[in-house]
Design a protein around this motif. Sequence first.
Motif, PDB file in Angstrom:
ATOM      1  N   ASN A  14      34.641  45.023  42.315  1.00  0.00           N
ATOM      2  CA  ASN A  14      34.389  44.085  41.000  1.00  0.00           C
ATOM      3  C   ASN A  14      33.680  42.966  41.179  1.00  0.00           C
ATOM      4  OD1 ASN A  14      36.480  46.210  40.240  1.00  0.00           O
ATOM      5  ND2 ASN A  14      35.744  45.469  38.158  1.00  0.00           N
ATOM      6  N   LEU A  65      37.739  44.807  31.429  1.00  0.00           N
ATOM      7  CA  LEU A  65      38.358  45.392  32.506  1.00  0.00           C
ATOM      8  C   LEU A  65      37.632  44.489  33.788  1.00  0.00           C
ATOM      9  CD1 LEU A  65      37.884  49.120  31.880  1.00  0.00           C
ATOM     10  CD2 LEU A  65      40.015  47.909  31.662  1.00  0.00           C
ATOM     11  N   ASN A  66      37.017  43.302  33.725  1.00  0.00           N
ATOM     12  CA  ASN A  66      36.552  42.733  34.744  1.00  0.00           C
ATOM     13  C   ASN A  66      37.413  41.379  34.766  1.00  0.00           C
ATOM     14  OD1 ASN A  66      34.775  43.242  37.093  1.00  0.00           O
ATOM     15  ND2 ASN A  66      33.217  41.920  35.937  1.00  0.00           N
ATOM     16  N   ASP A  85      43.425  44.801  34.456  1.00  0.00           N
ATOM     17  CA  ASP A  85      42.464  45.680  34.916  1.00  0.00           C
ATOM     18  C   ASP A  85      42.928  47.261  34.838  1.00  0.00           C
ATOM     19  OD1 ASP A  85      40.674  43.187  34.506  1.00  0.00           O
ATOM     20  OD2 ASP A  85      40.415  43.112  36.603  1.00  0.00           O
TER      21      ASP A  85
END
Length: 193
Positions: free
Chosen positions: A43, A154-155, A189
């Motif tokens: 990521n 989600l980051n 996450d």
Amino acid sequence: MAPESPTSTTKKGHRIGSYYTVESLEQSQWTYLCRFLDFVKANFDGAVFPSEGFSSIGVVVRDDAGNFIAGLSKRIPDILAPDVAETNAAKFATKLLVELGYSNVALEGDNLKIVKKLQQYDFDDLACGMVIDDVLQLLRNFTKWEAIWISRSLNGAAHSFARNACTALVDHLWNHSPPSFVLFALQADLLPS
């Protein structure tokens, strides 16, 4: 329900799978996808600090079960455009994956413009084009790669690494053991949004 296995295509000598631009893959789907294809993921995120005169990047690398492999916090002086910061984050994520020696990788970022440029081999952008081209050249080191857009929620771990560079005096790479400031974001996450 497990996602369909990606189909392989060849473009510019790269073997790549289909890419996903959905709002987010649920963690169980991502874990299935990684295990099926033996992928690790990185990521990436960029943050801009105009009053400080720099941007920063954050990268977190995980295995197919979501376990922490590595994290990176780095300042980039004189870069004040968000898209350029994000593109540099993708570049440093890719460099880290090359250094770690993986062959099947996924780059995940929350900037749809940058992810689409990677997916479409589009480096026709005055601000980001040369860096996108650098990333695409680095991606030639991998057997398989994916560029995946994920939602900002989600980051969080990559964003935490990027924000850390604002207060850190030096760039830092963590291997195998994450720093305490990112533990909550790493867990968050992994939760379905």
